[in-house]
Design a protein around this motif. Structure first.
Motif, PDB file in Angstrom:
ATOM      1  N   ALA A 149       0.818  -1.219   0.000  1.00  0.00           N
ATOM      2  CA  ALA A 149       0.000   0.000   0.000  1.00  0.00           C
ATOM      3  C   ALA A 149       0.849   1.266   0.000  1.00  0.00           C
ATOM      4  O   ALA A 149       0.311   2.372  -0.092  1.00  0.00           O
ATOM      5  N   CYS A 150       2.166   1.121   0.082  1.00  0.00           N
ATOM      6  CA  CYS A 150       3.065   2.277   0.139  1.00  0.00           C
ATOM      7  C   CYS A 150       2.907   3.151  -1.101  1.00  0.00           C
ATOM      8  O   CYS A 150       2.884   2.645  -2.232  1.00  0.00           O
ATOM      9  N   ILE A 151       2.799   4.468  -0.906  1.00  0.00           N
ATOM     10  CA  ILE A 151       2.656   5.405  -2.021  1.00  0.00           C
ATOM     11  C   ILE A 151       3.949   6.194  -2.258  1.00  0.00           C
ATOM     12  O   ILE A 151       3.960   7.178  -2.999  1.00  0.00           O
ATOM     13  N   MET A 152       5.034   5.799  -1.621  1.00  0.00           N
ATOM     14  CA  MET A 152       6.346   6.403  -1.843  1.00  0.00           C
ATOM     15  C   MET A 152       6.354   7.910  -1.572  1.00  0.00           C
ATOM     16  O   MET A 152       6.967   8.692  -2.303  1.00  0.00           O
ATOM     17  N   CYS A 153       5.699   8.320  -0.514  1.00  0.00           N
ATOM     18  CA  CYS A 153       5.619   9.749  -0.203  1.00  0.00           C
ATOM     19  C   CYS A 153       6.886  10.277   0.457  1.00  0.00           C
ATOM     20  O   CYS A 153       7.159  11.479   0.438  1.00  0.00           O
ATOM     21  N   ALA A 155       7.527  10.179   3.719  1.00  0.00           N
ATOM     22  CA  ALA A 155       7.310  10.637   5.097  1.00  0.00           C
ATOM     23  C   ALA A 155       8.117   9.813   6.090  1.00  0.00           C
ATOM     24  O   ALA A 155       8.681  10.350   7.053  1.00  0.00           O
ATOM     25  N   CYS A 156       8.208   8.502   5.863  1.00  0.00           N
ATOM     26  CA  CYS A 156       8.923   7.641   6.808  1.00  0.00           C
ATOM     27  C   CYS A 156      10.414   7.948   6.819  1.00  0.00           C
ATOM     28  O   CYS A 156      11.060   7.926   7.875  1.00  0.00           O
ATOM     29  N   VAL A 157      10.978   8.249   5.655  1.00  0.00           N
ATOM     30  CA  VAL A 157      12.400   8.581   5.579  1.00  0.00           C
ATOM     31  C   VAL A 157      12.668   9.910   6.283  1.00  0.00           C
ATOM     32  O   VAL A 157      13.674  10.074   6.980  1.00  0.00           O
ATOM     33  N   ALA A 158      11.756  10.869   6.115  1.00  0.00           N
ATOM     34  CA  ALA A 158      11.921  12.161   6.771  1.00  0.00           C
ATOM     35  C   ALA A 158      11.857  12.042   8.287  1.00  0.00           C
ATOM     36  O   ALA A 158      12.505  12.810   9.005  1.00  0.00           O
ATOM     37  N   ALA A 159      11.088  11.073   8.788  1.00  0.00           N
ATOM     38  CA  ALA A 159      10.936  10.895  10.235  1.00  0.00           C
ATOM     39  C   ALA A 159      11.984   9.958  10.829  1.00  0.00           C
ATOM     40  O   ALA A 159      12.110   9.870  12.051  1.00  0.00           O
ATOM     41  N   CYS A 160      12.747   9.279   9.986  1.00  0.00           N
ATOM     42  CA  CYS A 160      13.668   8.230  10.432  1.00  0.00           C
ATOM     43  C   CYS A 160      14.858   8.828  11.193  1.00  0.00           C
ATOM     44  O   CYS A 160      15.611   9.640  10.658  1.00  0.00           O
ATOM     45  N   THR A 161      15.059   8.403  12.431  1.00  0.00           N
ATOM     46  CA  THR A 161      16.156   8.918  13.244  1.00  0.00           C
ATOM     47  C   THR A 161      17.511   8.373  12.785  1.00  0.00           C
ATOM     48  O   THR A 161      18.539   9.027  12.982  1.00  0.00           O
ATOM     49  N   VAL A 162      17.529   7.180  12.196  1.00  0.00           N
ATOM     50  CA  VAL A 162      18.785   6.628  11.693  1.00  0.00           C
ATOM     51  C   VAL A 162      19.222   7.387  10.442  1.00  0.00           C
ATOM     52  O   VAL A 162      20.389   7.748  10.287  1.00  0.00           O
ATOM     53  N   HIS A 163      18.280   7.646   9.546  1.00  0.00           N
ATOM     54  CA  HIS A 163      18.594   8.372   8.318  1.00  0.00           C
ATOM     55  C   HIS A 163      19.110   9.779   8.625  1.00  0.00           C
ATOM     56  O   HIS A 163      19.887  10.357   7.864  1.00  0.00           O
ATOM     57  N   GLU A 168      23.426   6.873   4.420  1.00  0.00           N
ATOM     58  CA  GLU A 168      23.580   5.650   3.638  1.00  0.00           C
ATOM     59  C   GLU A 168      22.549   4.577   4.007  1.00  0.00           C
ATOM     60  O   GLU A 168      22.393   3.595   3.284  1.00  0.00           O
ATOM     61  N   PHE A 169      21.872   4.762   5.119  1.00  0.00           N
ATOM     62  CA  PHE A 169      20.859   3.788   5.545  1.00  0.00           C
ATOM     63  C   PHE A 169      19.794   3.647   4.460  1.00  0.00           C
ATOM     64  O   PHE A 169      19.290   4.647   3.938  1.00  0.00           O
ATOM     65  N   LEU A 170      19.445   2.419   4.122  1.00  0.00           N
ATOM     66  CA  LEU A 170      18.466   2.187   3.060  1.00  0.00           C
ATOM     67  C   LEU A 170      17.115   2.828   3.356  1.00  0.00           C
ATOM     68  O   LEU A 170      16.416   3.287   2.446  1.00  0.00           O
ATOM     69  N   GLY A 171      16.739   2.851   4.614  1.00  0.00           N
ATOM     70  CA  GLY A 171      15.519   3.554   4.996  1.00  0.00           C
ATOM     71  C   GLY A 171      14.280   2.678   5.044  1.00  0.00           C
ATOM     72  O   GLY A 171      14.229   1.597   4.463  1.00  0.00           O
ATOM     73  N   PRO A 172      13.249   3.147   5.743  1.00  0.00           N
ATOM     74  CA  PRO A 172      12.032   2.350   5.963  1.00  0.00           C
ATOM     75  C   PRO A 172      11.285   2.000   4.683  1.00  0.00           C
ATOM     76  O   PRO A 172      10.829   0.868   4.522  1.00  0.00           O
ATOM     77  N   ALA A 173      11.137   2.953   3.770  1.00  0.00           N
ATOM     78  CA  ALA A 173      10.346   2.698   2.561  1.00  0.00           C
ATOM     79  C   ALA A 173      10.984   1.621   1.691  1.00  0.00           C
ATOM     80  O   ALA A 173      10.314   0.700   1.214  1.00  0.00           O
ATOM     81  N   ALA A 178      11.327  -4.194  -0.004  1.00  0.00           N
ATOM     82  CA  ALA A 178      12.048  -5.459  -0.079  1.00  0.00           C
ATOM     83  C   ALA A 178      11.259  -6.585   0.593  1.00  0.00           C
ATOM     84  O   ALA A 178      11.231  -7.721   0.115  1.00  0.00           O
ATOM     85  N   ASP A 179      10.605  -6.268   1.706  1.00  0.00           N
ATOM     86  CA  ASP A 179       9.792  -7.259   2.416  1.00  0.00           C
ATOM     87  C   ASP A 179       8.643  -7.740   1.542  1.00  0.00           C
ATOM     88  O   ASP A 179       8.266  -8.912   1.582  1.00  0.00           O
ATOM     89  N   ARG A 180       8.071  -6.846   0.729  1.00  0.00           N
ATOM     90  CA  ARG A 180       6.987  -7.229  -0.165  1.00  0.00           C
ATOM     91  C   ARG A 180       7.446  -8.308  -1.158  1.00  0.00           C
ATOM     92  O   ARG A 180       6.722  -9.263  -1.439  1.00  0.00           O
ATOM     93  N   PHE A 181       8.681  -8.193  -1.672  1.00  0.00           N
ATOM     94  CA  PHE A 181       9.166  -9.171  -2.639  1.00  0.00           C
ATOM     95  C   PHE A 181       9.633 -10.448  -1.959  1.00  0.00           C
ATOM     96  O   PHE A 181       9.549 -11.534  -2.541  1.00  0.00           O
ATOM     97  N   LEU A 182      10.130 -10.314  -0.731  1.00  0.00           N
ATOM     98  CA  LEU A 182      10.502 -11.521   0.004  1.00  0.00           C
ATOM     99  C   LEU A 182       9.274 -12.379   0.286  1.00  0.00           C
ATOM    100  O   LEU A 182       9.352 -13.609   0.320  1.00  0.00           O
ATOM    101  N   ALA A 183       8.113 -11.740   0.478  1.00  0.00           N
ATOM    102  CA  ALA A 183       6.885 -12.479   0.779  1.00  0.00           C
ATOM    103  C   ALA A 183       6.227 -13.059  -0.464  1.00  0.00           C
ATOM    104  O   ALA A 183       5.278 -13.835  -0.343  1.00  0.00           O
TER     105      ALA A 183
END
Length: 323
Positions: A149-153, A155-163, A168-173, A178-183
């Protein structure tokens, strides 16, 4: 009702640093932040730059920081924001370079999406080419946990404390993608393992600190952090346990099962393994822990109810499905 909107402005051609400007606007009930910004641009300042498209929370273009939190402007009510915060302050997404005003450069974001190989893989020996013939996905043969359902907005990367501290962190989105393709059951097991080996490298699944901010700001309830946890679990189940993150989880669980509590003296040794250089580096930490009383007595008795704790671990192992 007449309200003040405080908007961060930045024009790289004339501004050295971003600054805030205030705009007064007559608003009515039901107005969204995006509608207010469009009116400000049309009626007061045509130089204001922002990005938007569908206005229906589908495209993700209008993601921005509103009153300190990442939101879609098209679905954010002015009235509710005013009731909750007593003001309306709008700024561009954090952790991404600002092009102008509320428009950010998404190049790094898309680069990380591409980095996780967002398509089905064939056998690694086949060079990643799609196998011949149709790849049919049968109903009820998969569970994507809403990551699709991700719309690639962003927002998660902007809120990410690691990023925020590690670009270089790949980030939540990207990791949720990747999890979608693993499943996906159409991807061979050898390819899934190859995918996980890539994701467990530096700046991958083990860099997430589980701050949960990505889950809080996601407008589509994707829960990226939970996707990262599933990727970690899948890596461990496939025997990919050489990283410090994997050793930390396994060591933590082993200590709880054996002793019924965390042994802070042994835990660092579980993480560093047989790396002598890293072992020597944790000796000062061990001495400090000893002086602070953080090292449990090795001759102490087991905690009360230890057999019950161990039975929980045994029950969990019986429930784990073979991969």
């Amino acid at each position: 009702m007449r309200l003040t909107f405080t908007i961060q402005r930045y024009n790289p051609e004339i501004d050295v640093h971003p600054h805030f400007e205030e705009y007064r606007l007559e608003v009515g009930r039901g107005l969204t932040v995006l509608e207010a910004l469009i009116r400000i641009k049309n009626e007061q300042d045509g130089s204001l730059s922002l990005r938007y498209s569908c206005r229906s929370a589908i495209c993700g273009s209008c993601a921005m920081e509103i009153n300190g939190s990442e939101k879609l402007a098209c679905r954010t009510s002015v009235r509710k924001e005013l009731e909750r915060h007593g003001r309306i302050v709008v700024a561009p997404l954090r952790n991404l370079p600002v092009i102008k005003d509320l428009v950010v450069d998404m190049s790094s974001f898309w680069g990380k999406i591409r980095a996780v190989t967002p398509w089905l893989l064939a056998e690694p020996s086949a060079g990643g080419d799609r196998p011949p013939g149709p790849m049919t996905l049968m109903p009820q043969s998969y569970e994507f946990h809403n990551v699709d359902a991700c719309i690639m907005c962003g927002a998660c990367v902007a809120a990410c404390t690691v990023h925020e501290v590690s670009k270089e962190f790949l980030g939540p989105a990207a990791l949720a993608k990747a999890d979608r393709f693993l499943a996906d059951p159409r991807e061979p097991e050898t390819s899934k393992r190859f995918r996980l080996k890539e994701l467990e490298k530096d700046h991958g699944i083990w860099d997430c600190t589980r701050c949960n901010f990505c889950v809080q700001v996601c407008p589509k309830d994707v829960k990226p952090m939970e996707a990262i946890v599933r990727l970690r679990r899948a890596a461990i189940q496939r025997g990919l346990t050489a990283t410090g993150g994997a050793r930390h989880i396994l060591g933590f669980a082993d200590l709880i099962e054996r002793q019924g509590r965390l042994n802070e003296a042994i835990m660092p040794l579980k993480v560093v393994g047989f790396d002598w250089k890293r072992l020597l580096s944790v000796i000062p930490l061990g001495i400090k822990m000893l002086l602070k009383g953080k090292v449990p007595n090795p001759l102490g008795h087991s905690i009360e109810g230890i057999e019950y704790v161990r039975s929980l671990f045994a029950a969990a192992r019986r429930r784990v499905k073979p991969t």
